[in-house]
Design a protein around this motif. Structure first.
Motif, PDB file in Angstrom:
ATOM      1  N   LEU A 219     -51.198 -18.868 -47.814  1.00 49.09           N
ATOM      2  CA  LEU A 219     -51.439 -18.257 -47.812  1.00 49.09           C
ATOM      3  C   LEU A 219     -52.158 -17.625 -46.580  1.00 49.09           C
ATOM      4  O   LEU A 219     -51.836 -16.901 -45.645  1.00 49.09           O
ATOM      5  CB  LEU A 219     -52.724 -17.269 -48.800  1.00 49.09           C
ATOM      6  CG  LEU A 219     -51.960 -16.377 -50.335  1.00 49.09           C
ATOM      7  CD1 LEU A 219     -52.241 -16.481 -51.400  1.00 49.09           C
ATOM      8  CD2 LEU A 219     -50.758 -15.848 -50.238  1.00 49.09           C
ATOM      9  N   TRP A 220     -53.386 -18.581 -46.563  1.00 49.37           N
ATOM     10  CA  TRP A 220     -53.765 -18.707 -45.185  1.00 49.37           C
ATOM     11  C   TRP A 220     -53.068 -19.007 -43.427  1.00 49.37           C
ATOM     12  O   TRP A 220     -53.065 -18.412 -42.397  1.00 49.37           O
ATOM     13  CB  TRP A 220     -55.449 -20.013 -45.182  1.00 49.37           C
ATOM     14  CG  TRP A 220     -56.464 -20.235 -43.908  1.00 49.37           C
ATOM     15  CD1 TRP A 220     -56.460 -19.908 -42.398  1.00 49.37           C
ATOM     16  CD2 TRP A 220     -57.969 -20.783 -44.518  1.00 49.37           C
ATOM     17  NE1 TRP A 220     -57.128 -19.950 -42.484  1.00 49.37           N
ATOM     18  CE2 TRP A 220     -58.041 -20.412 -43.024  1.00 49.37           C
ATOM     19  CE3 TRP A 220     -58.230 -21.477 -44.899  1.00 49.37           C
ATOM     20  CZ2 TRP A 220     -59.654 -20.721 -43.148  1.00 49.37           C
ATOM     21  CZ3 TRP A 220     -59.587 -21.728 -45.496  1.00 49.37           C
ATOM     22  CH2 TRP A 220     -60.173 -21.294 -44.124  1.00 49.37           C
ATOM     23  N   PHE A 221     -52.290 -19.923 -43.897  1.00 50.28           N
ATOM     24  CA  PHE A 221     -51.818 -20.100 -42.501  1.00 50.28           C
ATOM     25  C   PHE A 221     -50.237 -19.458 -42.243  1.00 50.28           C
ATOM     26  O   PHE A 221     -50.396 -19.567 -41.173  1.00 50.28           O
ATOM     27  CB  PHE A 221     -50.734 -21.655 -43.465  1.00 50.28           C
ATOM     28  CG  PHE A 221     -49.525 -22.151 -42.245  1.00 50.28           C
ATOM     29  CD1 PHE A 221     -49.518 -22.587 -41.082  1.00 50.28           C
ATOM     30  CD2 PHE A 221     -48.217 -21.635 -42.391  1.00 50.28           C
ATOM     31  CE1 PHE A 221     -48.313 -22.852 -40.347  1.00 50.28           C
ATOM     32  CE2 PHE A 221     -46.600 -22.399 -42.156  1.00 50.28           C
ATOM     33  CZ  PHE A 221     -47.459 -23.113 -40.188  1.00 50.28           C
ATOM     34  N   GLY A 222     -49.720 -18.698 -43.755  1.00 53.83           N
ATOM     35  CA  GLY A 222     -48.987 -17.464 -42.736  1.00 53.83           C
ATOM     36  C   GLY A 222     -49.672 -16.625 -42.637  1.00 53.83           C
ATOM     37  O   GLY A 222     -49.113 -15.568 -42.308  1.00 53.83           O
ATOM     38  N   TRP A 223     -50.753 -15.803 -43.223  1.00 54.22           N
ATOM     39  CA  TRP A 223     -51.804 -15.129 -42.659  1.00 54.22           C
ATOM     40  C   TRP A 223     -51.723 -14.649 -40.916  1.00 54.22           C
ATOM     41  O   TRP A 223     -51.469 -13.351 -40.161  1.00 54.22           O
ATOM     42  CB  TRP A 223     -52.731 -15.098 -43.253  1.00 54.22           C
ATOM     43  CG  TRP A 223     -53.446 -13.384 -44.084  1.00 54.22           C
ATOM     44  CD1 TRP A 223     -53.756 -13.052 -42.687  1.00 54.22           C
ATOM     45  CD2 TRP A 223     -53.405 -13.599 -45.041  1.00 54.22           C
ATOM     46  NE1 TRP A 223     -54.324 -11.480 -43.955  1.00 54.22           N
ATOM     47  CE2 TRP A 223     -54.134 -11.478 -44.850  1.00 54.22           C
ATOM     48  CE3 TRP A 223     -53.839 -14.287 -46.062  1.00 54.22           C
ATOM     49  CZ2 TRP A 223     -54.165 -11.101 -46.407  1.00 54.22           C
ATOM     50  CZ3 TRP A 223     -54.437 -13.151 -47.332  1.00 54.22           C
ATOM     51  CH2 TRP A 223     -54.325 -11.717 -47.611  1.00 54.22           C
ATOM     52  N   PHE A 224     -51.440 -15.863 -40.041  1.00 55.11           N
ATOM     53  CA  PHE A 224     -51.880 -15.958 -39.089  1.00 55.11           C
ATOM     54  C   PHE A 224     -50.506 -15.133 -38.426  1.00 55.11           C
ATOM     55  O   PHE A 224     -50.336 -14.197 -37.551  1.00 55.11           O
ATOM     56  CB  PHE A 224     -51.781 -17.127 -38.402  1.00 55.11           C
ATOM     57  CG  PHE A 224     -53.470 -18.003 -38.858  1.00 55.11           C
ATOM     58  CD1 PHE A 224     -53.947 -17.620 -37.785  1.00 55.11           C
ATOM     59  CD2 PHE A 224     -52.882 -19.814 -39.151  1.00 55.11           C
ATOM     60  CE1 PHE A 224     -55.026 -18.570 -38.062  1.00 55.11           C
ATOM     61  CE2 PHE A 224     -54.489 -19.502 -39.676  1.00 55.11           C
ATOM     62  CZ  PHE A 224     -55.491 -19.556 -38.632  1.00 55.11           C
ATOM     63  N   GLY A 225     -49.379 -15.352 -38.777  1.00 50.88           N
ATOM     64  CA  GLY A 225     -48.260 -14.098 -38.712  1.00 50.88           C
ATOM     65  C   GLY A 225     -49.007 -12.434 -39.009  1.00 50.88           C
ATOM     66  O   GLY A 225     -48.472 -12.020 -38.490  1.00 50.88           O
ATOM     67  N   PHE A 226     -48.844 -12.551 -40.299  1.00 50.36           N
ATOM     68  CA  PHE A 226     -49.745 -11.312 -41.169  1.00 50.36           C
ATOM     69  C   PHE A 226     -50.367 -11.117 -39.928  1.00 50.36           C
ATOM     70  O   PHE A 226     -49.584  -9.605 -39.121  1.00 50.36           O
ATOM     71  CB  PHE A 226     -49.565 -11.608 -42.201  1.00 50.36           C
ATOM     72  CG  PHE A 226     -50.140 -10.455 -42.988  1.00 50.36           C
ATOM     73  CD1 PHE A 226     -49.051 -10.524 -43.750  1.00 50.36           C
ATOM     74  CD2 PHE A 226     -51.629  -9.549 -43.108  1.00 50.36           C
ATOM     75  CE1 PHE A 226     -49.505  -8.903 -45.261  1.00 50.36           C
ATOM     76  CE2 PHE A 226     -51.683  -8.624 -43.870  1.00 50.36           C
ATOM     77  CZ  PHE A 226     -50.258  -8.199 -45.166  1.00 50.36           C
ATOM     78  N   ASN A 227     -50.650 -11.181 -39.480  1.00 50.15           N
ATOM     79  CA  ASN A 227     -52.623 -10.538 -38.760  1.00 50.15           C
ATOM     80  C   ASN A 227     -51.542 -10.831 -37.356  1.00 50.15           C
ATOM     81  O   ASN A 227     -51.439 -10.041 -36.496  1.00 50.15           O
ATOM     82  CB  ASN A 227     -53.459 -11.132 -39.129  1.00 50.15           C
ATOM     83  CG  ASN A 227     -54.004 -11.077 -40.226  1.00 50.15           C
ATOM     84  OD1 ASN A 227     -53.734  -9.404 -40.830  1.00 50.15           O
ATOM     85  ND2 ASN A 227     -55.541 -10.823 -40.125  1.00 50.15           N
ATOM     86  N   ALA A 228     -51.475 -11.644 -36.715  1.00 50.46           N
ATOM     87  CA  ALA A 228     -51.047 -11.803 -35.586  1.00 50.46           C
ATOM     88  C   ALA A 228     -50.147 -11.480 -34.870  1.00 50.46           C
ATOM     89  O   ALA A 228     -49.873 -10.770 -33.769  1.00 50.46           O
ATOM     90  CB  ALA A 228     -51.521 -13.209 -34.709  1.00 50.46           C
ATOM     91  N   GLY A 229     -48.786 -11.402 -35.632  1.00 49.38           N
ATOM     92  CA  GLY A 229     -47.856 -10.608 -35.738  1.00 49.38           C
ATOM     93  C   GLY A 229     -47.673  -9.624 -35.261  1.00 49.38           C
ATOM     94  O   GLY A 229     -46.751  -8.545 -35.244  1.00 49.38           O
ATOM     95  N   SER A 230     -48.959  -8.312 -35.429  1.00 56.38           N
ATOM     96  CA  SER A 230     -48.490  -6.985 -35.950  1.00 56.38           C
ATOM     97  C   SER A 230     -48.780  -6.407 -34.740  1.00 56.38           C
ATOM     98  O   SER A 230     -48.955  -5.151 -34.843  1.00 56.38           O
ATOM     99  CB  SER A 230     -49.707  -6.285 -37.465  1.00 56.38           C
ATOM    100  OG  SER A 230     -49.643  -7.483 -38.241  1.00 56.38           O
TER     101      SER A 230
END
Length: 446
Positions: A220-231
């Motif tokens: 989750l922590w790893f994927g959250w970089f895409g979740f947040n920065a990608g937004s």
């Protein structure tokens, strides 16, 4: 002589931003299996597969709904500031390969697949509150109805052009309201209808695999970089980089704060506390990370870590069975992260909006309140109604005997672990003869 008029250049497709957003989309997709492991490790052995499946089924159902009409409802032409609609997007059949998302340098297809991954994980988040006791068929139908009636419209409110929260100026960088408050409120609405697990507050219901929990938290922590920065939908002006940094900072701060609270309150630093604190920080920084500084991110993380750690115990005080603390972490964390924007926004990130501590007064705070409590109330009420209707028609819960024996066998005819050597799948229909060597050895022993 009149000055020359320079027209702004039309956006053109950026291969760099397109590739960046496709990577971010894949990272967000990984979060749903990560969530499955996170939740799966926290339940008892007899419910592990069911918990995994409650997340995985969302990958199937929501994807198809998004193609058929979900994208159109969430991001189509506004209607009454409540929902969108674009008939050309039904079935995604009239979108050009290089057609750009309005105002950006990425194709529509890239934007829609990125947003699809958000739509997938949001109902999966709800499942953690319902562990051990919900029929899989009822859960699948609930996801279908909830995504249609709650997630797609709320996504339009918050992120769709013309949506009332978007036009009001509510800041939600990556889903504090649309994802976390939405899911947390829905979880509370459903559990108030379907009731508590058999043995709640009587039987031990400890996590069966903390290594799985830690693996899930790491994914989750790893994927959250895409979740947040990608937004931010691009990588041209540094805002996405700010969000990336703040995601790491707030998560670290929240984990440490949760562990400190846990040590003071209960006398130990637990792995479950570390994982839960990290997720609380990720949740809280999701709406706020583009508006606050790294120091502000530390404050958001510390506040979320302590308050969410305190909030998970409320289920025992108020007697509602939030199995895996979806309300305590996602609802409370989402509310905190969204409201703290009104205090910590610097005016130097995603917009010029300033919070109270930077001279902006409480104007933005009240806007955040409007978005937070509207989404909370709508999701809680509609989710409770859906759960009530499903419970009165097809039934939401498995029987008490099935719950006690184990929902994995009752709903999936499988078990997560093979302790007997007979396999984890359905029972064999034909006998398997013992190996010759084993038979001979038994004769010798005899």
């Amino acid at each position: 002589m009149a000055p020359a008029i320079t027209l702004a250049a039309e956006p053109t497709l950026s291969a760099a931003n397109t590739g960046f957003m496709l990577i971010c989309s894949a990272l967000v997709m990984l979060m749903t299996p990560g969530l499955a492991f996170f939740y799966g490790g926290m339940v008892r052995v007899k419910s592990t597969l069911n918990m995994l499946m409650m997340s995985f089924i969302s990958l199937g159902i929501v994807t198809i709904l998004w193609v058929l009409y979900g994208f159109s409802v969430a991001f189509g032409t506004d209607s009454g500031s409540i929902v969108g609609w674009n008939s050309d997007w039904v079935g995604l059949s009239n979108i050009g390969l290089t057609e750009l998302w309005d105002g950006y340098t990425i194709p529509v297809f890239v934007f829609l697949v990125f947003q699809l991954m958000f739509a997938i994980i949001t109902p999966a988040l709800i499942s953690g509150a319902l562990a051990d006791r919900v029929k899989f068929s009822a859960w699948a139908l609930f996801i279908t109805l909830w995504a249609t009636l709650v997630y797609f419209p709320v996504a339009h409110w918050v992120w769709g052009t013309g949506g009332w929260a978007f036009e009001l100026g509510v800041i939600d960088f990556a889903g504090g309201t649309a994802v976390h408050i939405n899911a947390g409120a829905a979880a509370l609405g459903v559990i108030l209808v379907i009731g508590k697990r058999t043995g709640f507050k009587k039987d031990p219901m400890r996590p069966h695999s903390l290594p799985l929990v830690m693996l899930g938290a790491g994914l989750l922590w790893f994927g959250w970089f895409g979740f947040n920065a990608g937004s931010w939908l691009g990588n041209d002006d540094g805002v996405g980089a700010l969000m990336f940094v703040n995601t790491q900072v707030a998560t670290a701060a929240a984990m440490l704060a949760w562990l400190a609270y846990e040590k003071i309150r209960h006398g130990a630093f637990t792995t479950l506390g570390a994982a839960s604190g990290a997720v609380a920080g990720l949740v809280a920084i999701t709406p706020a990370g583009g508006a606050v500084s790294p120091l502000g991110a530390i404050a958001v993380g510390v506040i979320a870590g302590v308050v969410c750690a305190m909030a998970v115990g409320l289920k025992y005080r108020f007697n509602y069975d939030d199995s895996l603390d979806v309300v305590g972490v996602h609802l409370v964390g989402g509310v905190l992260g969204s409201l703290l924007i009104g205090f910590f926004a610097t005016g130097k990130g995603q917009s010029e909006v300033e919070g109270l501590f930077y001279g902006g007064g409480l104007t933005q705070f009240w806007k955040q309140c409007a978005g937070v409590f509207a989404v909370l109330a709508y999701s809680l009420i509609v989710s409770a109604i859906l759960a009530f209707l499903l419970d009165k028609t097809i039934g939401m819960r498995v029987t008490e005997d099935e719950e006690v024996a184990g929902i994995d066998q009752a709903e999936h005819a499988e078990t997560a672990y093979d302790f007997s050597g007979a396999g984890g799948g359905a029972a064999r229909t034909t006998a398997v003869p013992a190996p010759v060597a084993d038979t001979a050895a038994k004769k010798v022993d005899a």
